[in-house]
Scaffold this motif. Structure first.
Motif, PDB file in Angstrom:
ATOM      1  N   LEU A 152       1.804  -6.968   0.491  1.00  0.00           N
ATOM      2  CA  LEU A 152       2.317  -7.155   1.811  1.00  0.00           C
ATOM      3  C   LEU A 152       1.171  -6.474   2.864  1.00  0.00           C
ATOM      4  N   HIS A 153       0.799  -5.562   2.396  1.00  0.00           N
ATOM      5  CA  HIS A 153      -0.299  -4.438   3.184  1.00  0.00           C
ATOM      6  C   HIS A 153      -1.309  -5.369   3.365  1.00  0.00           C
ATOM      7  N   ALA A 154      -1.955  -6.038   2.301  1.00  0.00           N
ATOM      8  CA  ALA A 154      -3.320  -6.917   2.499  1.00  0.00           C
ATOM      9  C   ALA A 154      -3.025  -8.140   3.476  1.00  0.00           C
ATOM     10  N   LEU A 155      -1.975  -8.804   3.268  1.00  0.00           N
ATOM     11  CA  LEU A 155      -1.449  -9.845   4.139  1.00  0.00           C
ATOM     12  C   LEU A 155      -1.510  -9.566   5.524  1.00  0.00           C
ATOM     13  N   GLY A 156      -0.537  -8.378   5.908  1.00  0.00           N
ATOM     14  CA  GLY A 156      -0.612  -7.991   6.965  1.00  0.00           C
ATOM     15  C   GLY A 156      -1.860  -7.705   7.907  1.00  0.00           C
ATOM     16  N   LYS A 157      -2.745  -7.262   7.128  1.00  0.00           N
ATOM     17  CA  LYS A 157      -3.971  -6.667   7.570  1.00  0.00           C
ATOM     18  C   LYS A 157      -4.897  -7.939   7.840  1.00  0.00           C
ATOM     19  N   MET A 158      -4.565  -9.098   6.856  1.00  0.00           N
ATOM     20  CA  MET A 158      -5.168 -10.498   6.943  1.00  0.00           C
ATOM     21  C   MET A 158      -4.752 -10.895   8.310  1.00  0.00           C
ATOM     22  N   MET A 159      -3.513 -11.014   8.685  1.00  0.00           N
ATOM     23  CA  MET A 159      -2.862 -11.632   9.854  1.00  0.00           C
ATOM     24  C   MET A 159      -3.313 -10.985  11.053  1.00  0.00           C
ATOM     25  N   LEU A 197     -10.032 -14.434  -8.314  1.00  0.00           N
ATOM     26  CA  LEU A 197     -10.093 -14.796  -7.072  1.00  0.00           C
ATOM     27  C   LEU A 197      -9.668 -13.988  -5.918  1.00  0.00           C
ATOM     28  N   LEU A 198     -10.368 -13.864  -4.914  1.00  0.00           N
ATOM     29  CA  LEU A 198      -9.860 -12.977  -3.705  1.00  0.00           C
ATOM     30  C   LEU A 198      -8.501 -13.242  -3.317  1.00  0.00           C
ATOM     31  N   PHE A 199      -7.814 -12.284  -3.160  1.00  0.00           N
ATOM     32  CA  PHE A 199      -6.431 -12.508  -2.709  1.00  0.00           C
ATOM     33  C   PHE A 199      -6.478 -13.351  -1.207  1.00  0.00           C
ATOM     34  N   TYR A 200      -7.346 -13.071  -0.292  1.00  0.00           N
ATOM     35  CA  TYR A 200      -7.510 -13.725   0.916  1.00  0.00           C
ATOM     36  C   TYR A 200      -7.643 -15.197   0.831  1.00  0.00           C
ATOM     37  N   CYS A 229      -2.461  -9.380 -10.145  1.00  0.00           N
ATOM     38  CA  CYS A 229      -3.172  -9.045  -9.213  1.00  0.00           C
ATOM     39  C   CYS A 229      -3.757  -7.442  -9.558  1.00  0.00           C
ATOM     40  N   ASN A 230      -5.083  -7.220  -9.290  1.00  0.00           N
ATOM     41  CA  ASN A 230      -5.551  -6.010  -9.424  1.00  0.00           C
ATOM     42  C   ASN A 230      -6.348  -5.443  -8.391  1.00  0.00           C
ATOM     43  N   GLN A 231      -6.570  -4.366  -8.320  1.00  0.00           N
ATOM     44  CA  GLN A 231      -7.194  -3.737  -7.221  1.00  0.00           C
ATOM     45  C   GLN A 231      -8.062  -2.400  -7.770  1.00  0.00           C
ATOM     46  N   GLU A 232      -9.159  -2.358  -7.540  1.00  0.00           N
ATOM     47  CA  GLU A 232      -9.978  -1.049  -8.164  1.00  0.00           C
ATOM     48  C   GLU A 232      -9.508   0.120  -7.521  1.00  0.00           C
ATOM     49  N   PHE A 235      -7.109   0.352  -0.633  1.00  0.00           N
ATOM     50  CA  PHE A 235      -7.543  -0.407   0.546  1.00  0.00           C
ATOM     51  C   PHE A 235      -8.898  -1.001   0.046  1.00  0.00           C
ATOM     52  N   GLU A 236      -9.302  -1.207  -1.095  1.00  0.00           N
ATOM     53  CA  GLU A 236     -10.431  -2.196  -1.460  1.00  0.00           C
ATOM     54  C   GLU A 236      -9.723  -3.722  -1.514  1.00  0.00           C
ATOM     55  N   ALA A 237     -10.547  -4.520  -1.941  1.00  0.00           N
ATOM     56  CA  ALA A 237      -9.995  -6.092  -1.820  1.00  0.00           C
ATOM     57  C   ALA A 237      -9.126  -6.022  -2.933  1.00  0.00           C
ATOM     58  N   LEU A 238      -8.206  -7.154  -2.970  1.00  0.00           N
ATOM     59  CA  LEU A 238      -7.245  -7.481  -3.827  1.00  0.00           C
ATOM     60  C   LEU A 238      -7.952  -8.798  -4.854  1.00  0.00           C
ATOM     61  N   TYR A 239      -7.664  -8.682  -6.059  1.00  0.00           N
ATOM     62  CA  TYR A 239      -8.286  -9.994  -6.775  1.00  0.00           C
ATOM     63  C   TYR A 239      -6.944 -10.592  -7.479  1.00  0.00           C
TER      64      TYR A 239
END
Length: 245
Positions: A152-159, A197-200, A229-232, A235-239
């Motif tokens: 949700l955080h990643a999607l909110g930032k993308m929006m 694959l990048l979440f975005y 899904c993984n994230q290193e 706040f880094e990119a989700l894959y």
């Protein structure tokens, strides 16, 4: 005739769980919660859930009102207190802090019980079998280290970055877009990405209905253990990765 698209997720454990997620994510001291910061981040999640047309339970809204009330109380000017008096000004955050500490205690206990149950499930009493069977078994893969809140955080930032500020359509035609069809598309897309694959990239089409259905389709695929899904780091990119059979 189109029907309102309404989804209720059982993956959300409640507002205290979301607050603990924010506290861990932003490395906040639970004994000294910066209410202004935590309220802003909490409201960002609520707004994202509403824009995705998720059925936000009333308890989330009650917590939002509580946070705003605490924030407002802390902004009020403090009355002058004479030093030789024993008057004590209670911190408005005290009750929330105590609830969070209590919730965290039970959450950690439940996690330990779950891990113990998983360990016990690995213990079997049966006649000896050939080691060849074990060698031929594929390794067990985890579902990644990403929670729904991270997504949700990643999607909110993308929006926010793409300026998708218009309200989502309240009605979506099933003939126009299908979660099942989108699940097939995502699974095929992720399967082709050997390095993840990048979440975005799953949200490349800025369509209101596509955003909602893509998010729900991804959750269903994760629930079915087909992708993870993984994230290193925070706040880094989700894959998104294909879950090998």
């Amino acid at each position: 005739m189109n029907q309102a698209y309404e989804v209720k997720l059982d993956k959300f454990e409640g507002p205290l769980d979301l607050l603990l997620h924010l506290i861990n994510q932003y490395e906040i001291d639970i004994y000294d919660i910066p209410v202004a910061v935590i309220t802003e981040q909490y409201m960002n999640y609520i707004h994202t859930m509403q824009r995705l047309e998720l059925n936000v339970a009333s308890e989330y809204l009650v917590m939002a009102a509580t946070l705003v009330a605490i924030k407002s109380e802390m902004l009020l000017p403090k009355p002058d207190i004479v030093e030789d008096t024993e008057e004590y000004m209670e911190d408005p955050r005290t009750e929330l802090m105590e609830r969070l500490i209590e919730y965290r205690k039970y959450k950690e206990a439940a996690e330990k019980l779950r891990e113990r149950e998983e360990d016990l499930n690995q213990v079997h009493t049966r006649p000896p079998s050939s080691f060849e069977e074990l060698l031929n078994e594929p390794p067990t893969l985890t579902r990644g280290n990403i929670s729904v809140y991270d997504m949700l955080h990643a999607l909110g930032k993308m929006m926010e970055r793409k300026k998708w500020k218009e309200p989502l359509e309240t009605r979506i035609s099933k003939a126009e877009i299908s979660i099942e069809k989108r699940m097939e598309e995502i699974f095929e897309q992720v399967s082709r990405a050997k390095e993840g694959l990048l979440f975005y990239e799953l949200f490349s089409v800025p369509s209101n209905s596509a955003i909602v259905v893509t998010f729900m389709a991804l959750l269903e695929l994760m629930k079915d253990n087909k992708v993870y899904c993984n994230q290193e780091k925070h706040f880094e990119a989700l894959y998104v990765y294909h879950m090998e059979e």
